[in-house]
Design a protein around this motif. Sequence first.
Motif, PDB file in Angstrom:
ATOM      1  N   LEU A  68      -7.469 -23.888  34.915  1.00 18.67           N
ATOM      2  CA  LEU A  68      -6.266 -24.244  34.167  1.00 18.67           C
ATOM      3  C   LEU A  68      -5.528 -25.434  34.762  1.00 18.67           C
ATOM      4  CD1 LEU A  68      -4.956 -20.642  33.420  1.00 18.67           C
ATOM      5  CD2 LEU A  68      -6.394 -22.113  31.992  1.00 18.67           C
ATOM      6  N   ARG A  69      -6.022 -25.956  35.875  1.00 18.79           N
ATOM      7  CA  ARG A  69      -5.427 -27.147  36.484  1.00 18.79           C
ATOM      8  C   ARG A  69      -6.180 -28.377  35.985  1.00 18.79           C
ATOM      9  NH1 ARG A  69      -3.664 -26.505  42.559  1.00 18.79           N
ATOM     10  NH2 ARG A  69      -2.795 -28.452  41.852  1.00 18.79           N
ATOM     11  N   PRO A  70      -5.652 -29.570  36.184  1.00 14.37           N
ATOM     12  CA  PRO A  70      -6.393 -30.768  35.803  1.00 14.37           C
ATOM     13  C   PRO A  70      -7.771 -30.772  36.462  1.00 14.37           C
ATOM     14  CG  PRO A  70      -4.143 -31.352  36.336  1.00 14.37           C
ATOM     15  CD  PRO A  70      -4.321 -29.902  36.723  1.00 14.37           C
ATOM     16  N   GLY A  71      -8.733 -31.242  35.735  1.00 15.46           N
ATOM     17  CA  GLY A  71     -10.115 -31.245  36.208  1.00 15.46           C
ATOM     18  C   GLY A  71     -10.986 -30.474  35.242  1.00 15.46           C
ATOM     19  N   LEU A  72     -12.079 -29.966  35.742  1.00 16.18           N
ATOM     20  CA  LEU A  72     -13.046 -29.253  34.906  1.00 16.18           C
ATOM     21  C   LEU A  72     -12.458 -27.951  34.371  1.00 16.18           C
ATOM     22  CD1 LEU A  72     -16.055 -29.042  33.932  1.00 16.18           C
ATOM     23  CD2 LEU A  72     -16.419 -27.652  35.982  1.00 16.18           C
TER      24      LEU A  72
END
Length: 136
Positions: A68-72
């Motif tokens: 749920l964080r930026p990234g994949l």
Amino acid sequence: MSRVGALHHVEVWVGDLDGAEASFGWLLGALGYEPFQRWDGGRSWSLDSCYLVLEQSPARTSDHHDRLRPGLNHLAFHAGDRAAVDALTAEAPAHGWRLLFPDRHPHAGGEGVYAAYLENTDGFEVELVASPVASS
């Protein structure tokens, strides 16, 4: 020769290589991937000209993944017909995966998509997408 723009490989850094190898290794094998490379701290599997790497790099800044964080957020795989998606979904818990969005399964991606969304114990999500049903 590979098509320009086709995906060459994906490298996923993991905090627990053994755990990731157990869950992803089963899934990738079930999807037709073959073991490709193995080294201290890493494993890879290939399908045609694309491969997927799991690496427990000493350069990572955390042992935890948060989709749920930026990234994949997730990886999506063609998984065959609906029966194949159902079979993989049924077997997945024995290999460290749990079904996400069970209240909306198998249409969590919308009515036009038949798919299973799975998450492993490390928090990595995969989407197993069924081939469209041919209309007559």
